[in-house]
Motif scaffolding. Structure first.
Motif, PDB file in Angstrom:
ATOM      1  N   LEU A  77       0.788  -1.332  -0.149  1.00 51.04           N
ATOM      2  CA  LEU A  77       0.131   0.055   0.029  1.00 51.04           C
ATOM      3  C   LEU A  77       0.660   1.307  -0.140  1.00 51.04           C
ATOM      4  CD1 LEU A  77      -2.847   1.262   0.321  1.00 51.04           C
ATOM      5  CD2 LEU A  77      -2.570   1.067   2.685  1.00 51.04           C
ATOM      6  N   LEU A  78       1.831   1.248   0.871  1.00 50.38           N
ATOM      7  CA  LEU A  78       2.789   2.498   0.857  1.00 50.38           C
ATOM      8  C   LEU A  78       3.456   2.544  -0.485  1.00 50.38           C
ATOM      9  CD1 LEU A  78       3.625   4.615   2.854  1.00 50.38           C
ATOM     10  CD2 LEU A  78       5.278   3.331   3.890  1.00 50.38           C
ATOM     11  N   VAL A  79       4.165   1.494  -0.967  1.00 50.58           N
ATOM     12  CA  VAL A  79       4.843   1.663  -2.227  1.00 50.58           C
ATOM     13  C   VAL A  79       3.972   2.257  -3.448  1.00 50.58           C
ATOM     14  CG1 VAL A  79       5.796   0.149  -4.222  1.00 50.58           C
ATOM     15  CG2 VAL A  79       6.473  -0.256  -1.803  1.00 50.58           C
ATOM     16  N   ILE A 120       9.295   2.377   4.221  1.00 49.62           N
ATOM     17  CA  ILE A 120       9.416   3.120   5.658  1.00 49.62           C
ATOM     18  C   ILE A 120      10.846   3.636   5.827  1.00 49.62           C
ATOM     19  CG2 ILE A 120       9.586   1.078   6.926  1.00 49.62           C
ATOM     20  CD1 ILE A 120       7.644   4.214   7.850  1.00 49.62           C
ATOM     21  N   THR A 121      11.569   2.849   5.281  1.00 51.22           N
ATOM     22  CA  THR A 121      13.195   3.073   5.663  1.00 51.22           C
ATOM     23  C   THR A 121      13.560   4.253   4.721  1.00 51.22           C
ATOM     24  OG1 THR A 121      13.741   0.533   5.898  1.00 51.22           O
ATOM     25  CG2 THR A 121      15.510   2.317   5.330  1.00 51.22           C
ATOM     26  N   TRP A 122      13.127   4.177   3.572  1.00 54.59           N
ATOM     27  CA  TRP A 122      13.217   5.595   2.685  1.00 54.59           C
ATOM     28  C   TRP A 122      12.674   6.761   3.310  1.00 54.59           C
ATOM     29  CZ3 TRP A 122      10.329   8.554  -0.345  1.00 54.59           C
ATOM     30  CH2 TRP A 122      10.886   9.334  -1.467  1.00 54.59           C
ATOM     31  N   LEU A 123      11.530   6.804   4.065  1.00 54.46           N
ATOM     32  CA  LEU A 123      10.681   7.856   4.551  1.00 54.46           C
ATOM     33  C   LEU A 123      11.598   8.204   5.885  1.00 54.46           C
ATOM     34  CD1 LEU A 123       7.234   6.704   4.005  1.00 54.46           C
ATOM     35  CD2 LEU A 123       8.338   8.619   2.817  1.00 54.46           C
ATOM     36  N   CYS A 124      12.053   6.956   6.625  1.00 50.29           N
ATOM     37  CA  CYS A 124      12.932   7.438   7.965  1.00 50.29           C
ATOM     38  C   CYS A 124      14.162   8.153   7.526  1.00 50.29           C
ATOM     39  CB  CYS A 124      12.949   6.239   8.727  1.00 50.29           C
ATOM     40  SG  CYS A 124      11.244   5.565   9.601  1.00 50.29           S
ATOM     41  N   VAL A 125      14.843   7.768   6.586  1.00 51.95           N
ATOM     42  CA  VAL A 125      16.001   8.260   5.983  1.00 51.95           C
ATOM     43  C   VAL A 125      15.811  10.033   5.775  1.00 51.95           C
ATOM     44  CG1 VAL A 125      17.811   8.467   4.608  1.00 51.95           C
ATOM     45  CG2 VAL A 125      17.092   6.275   5.585  1.00 51.95           C
ATOM     46  N   ILE A 126      14.539  10.422   5.178  1.00 53.04           N
ATOM     47  CA  ILE A 126      14.098  11.659   4.999  1.00 53.04           C
ATOM     48  C   ILE A 126      14.192  12.265   6.050  1.00 53.04           C
ATOM     49  CG2 ILE A 126      12.534  13.049   3.864  1.00 53.04           C
ATOM     50  CD1 ILE A 126      12.427  11.082   1.591  1.00 53.04           C
ATOM     51  N   ALA A 127      13.242  11.675   7.115  1.00 53.05           N
ATOM     52  CA  ALA A 127      12.899  12.431   8.394  1.00 53.05           C
ATOM     53  C   ALA A 127      13.931  12.716   9.155  1.00 53.05           C
ATOM     54  CB  ALA A 127      11.951  11.592   9.035  1.00 53.05           C
ATOM     55  N   ARG A 128      15.075  11.711   9.248  1.00 50.48           N
ATOM     56  CA  ARG A 128      16.284  11.723  10.101  1.00 50.48           C
ATOM     57  C   ARG A 128      17.376  12.760   9.614  1.00 50.48           C
ATOM     58  NH1 ARG A 128      21.376  11.089   8.997  1.00 50.48           N
ATOM     59  NH2 ARG A 128      22.833  10.500  10.657  1.00 50.48           N
ATOM     60  N   ASN A 129      17.386  12.776   8.052  1.00 52.38           N
ATOM     61  CA  ASN A 129      18.341  13.783   7.678  1.00 52.38           C
ATOM     62  C   ASN A 129      17.759  15.086   7.878  1.00 52.38           C
ATOM     63  OD1 ASN A 129      19.989  11.551   6.737  1.00 52.38           O
ATOM     64  ND2 ASN A 129      19.299  11.813   4.783  1.00 52.38           N
ATOM     65  N   SER A 130      16.540  15.360   7.579  1.00 49.03           N
ATOM     66  CA  SER A 130      15.934  16.844   7.828  1.00 49.03           C
ATOM     67  C   SER A 130      15.835  17.059   9.169  1.00 49.03           C
ATOM     68  CB  SER A 130      14.354  16.633   7.514  1.00 49.03           C
ATOM     69  OG  SER A 130      14.267  16.185   6.155  1.00 49.03           O
ATOM     70  N   ALA A 131      15.967  16.219  10.311  1.00 49.49           N
ATOM     71  CA  ALA A 131      16.117  16.566  11.498  1.00 49.49           C
ATOM     72  C   ALA A 131      17.449  16.908  11.864  1.00 49.49           C
ATOM     73  CB  ALA A 131      15.252  15.480  12.609  1.00 49.49           C
ATOM     74  N   VAL A 132      18.222  16.261  11.348  1.00 49.80           N
ATOM     75  CA  VAL A 132      19.756  16.510  11.596  1.00 49.80           C
ATOM     76  C   VAL A 132      20.296  17.733  10.867  1.00 49.80           C
ATOM     77  CG1 VAL A 132      22.397  15.646  10.782  1.00 49.80           C
ATOM     78  CG2 VAL A 132      20.628  13.872  11.987  1.00 49.80           C
ATOM     79  N   ASP A 133      19.669  18.110   9.886  1.00 51.25           N
ATOM     80  CA  ASP A 133      19.852  19.381   9.070  1.00 51.25           C
ATOM     81  C   ASP A 133      19.401  20.509  10.009  1.00 51.25           C
ATOM     82  OD1 ASP A 133      21.151  18.085   7.082  1.00 51.25           O
ATOM     83  OD2 ASP A 133      19.193  18.354   5.659  1.00 51.25           O
ATOM     84  N   TRP A 134      18.229  20.251  10.681  1.00 50.19           N
ATOM     85  CA  TRP A 134      17.707  21.450  11.561  1.00 50.19           C
ATOM     86  C   TRP A 134      18.577  21.624  12.552  1.00 50.19           C
ATOM     87  CZ3 TRP A 134      16.397  21.311  16.538  1.00 50.19           C
ATOM     88  CH2 TRP A 134      15.739  22.336  17.087  1.00 50.19           C
ATOM     89  N   ARG A 135      19.160  20.592  13.155  1.00 49.14           N
ATOM     90  CA  ARG A 135      19.907  20.633  14.489  1.00 49.14           C
ATOM     91  C   ARG A 135      21.438  21.270  13.942  1.00 49.14           C
ATOM     92  NH1 ARG A 135      18.889  18.198  19.072  1.00 49.14           N
ATOM     93  NH2 ARG A 135      21.134  18.162  19.646  1.00 49.14           N
ATOM     94  N   ARG A 136      21.789  20.976  12.789  1.00 55.33           N
ATOM     95  CA  ARG A 136      23.263  21.474  12.298  1.00 55.33           C
ATOM     96  C   ARG A 136      22.984  23.019  11.824  1.00 55.33           C
ATOM     97  NH1 ARG A 136      23.979  18.812   7.333  1.00 55.33           N
ATOM     98  NH2 ARG A 136      24.623  16.921   8.645  1.00 55.33           N
TER      99      ARG A 136
END
Length: 191
Positions: A15-17, A82-98
């Motif tokens: 469904l997600l794909v 879900i892995t692909w989406l989590c990587v986007i979320a992780r990278n966005s949050a890391v960018d926010w911190r940076r």
């Protein structure tokens, strides 16, 4: 002979794909489907890294804008949705911190416990089993790869931060993580 019925996990993945494929075609309703299926988990990732609810909500808006713009790049043969989406979320949050000059984020291990809309006992059991497999595979890595992967993906550390902390060139750190991820992929593919 009857074909095997897909498990709840396989059905949610399919469904997600499909929803991501539809988002790539500009389908706004499909983006809502992606949101409904993943927002809780992605918010958990953002919240653990940002450590601020308001900031995590802002990052989530960026995440879904990126999903809207990048859905055509998703390849189900290379990664789970879900892995692909989590990587986007992780990278966005890391960018926010940076961009705010903040240090290392808290570990996101607990984000695995954030509900993701799957309320059946079978789905929860599958998630727990997969989490156990992932951690088992991580433990099988060499110490330097295991430490680098944990720091990068669970603590929100960047490659340059990891290279500096380990006193190795950036290319070496990237190689450690790349080889470790390839080993993880092989380990997870065996089961």
């Amino acid at each position: 002979m009857a074909s095997p019925t897909p498990s709840a996990g396989e059905g949610a993945r399919a469904l997600l794909v499909q929803a991501l494929a539809d988002v790539a075609q500009g389908d706004r309703a499909a983006l809502k489907t992606v949101y409904d299926l993943t927002a809780a988990k992605l918010m958990g990732v953002c919240l653990r890294i940002c450590q601020d609810r308001e900031a995590a909500e802002d990052v989530m808006q960026e995440v879904f804008l990126k999903i809207w713009n990048r859905a055509g790049r998703f390849d189900a043969a290379r990664a789970s949705p879900i892995t692909w989406l989590c990587v986007i979320a992780r990278n966005s949050a890391v960018d926010w911190r940076r961009t705010r000059g903040l240090g290392e984020a808290a570990p996101i291990d607990a984000a695995m416990d954030v509900p993701d809309g799957a309320d059946s006992a079978e789905a929860r059991l599958q998630a727990v089993e997969m989490q156990a497999r992932i951690f088992s595979c991580i433990e099988a890595l060499e110490e330097k790869q295991r430490g680098a992967i944990r720091a990068a993906f669970f603590n929100g550390r960047t490659y340059p931060e990891l290279a500096q902390a380990a006193a190795v060139p950036l290319g070496t750190m990237k190689s450690w993580i790349r080889r470790g991820l390839l080993q993880l992929r092989g380990c997870l593919g065996d089961g």
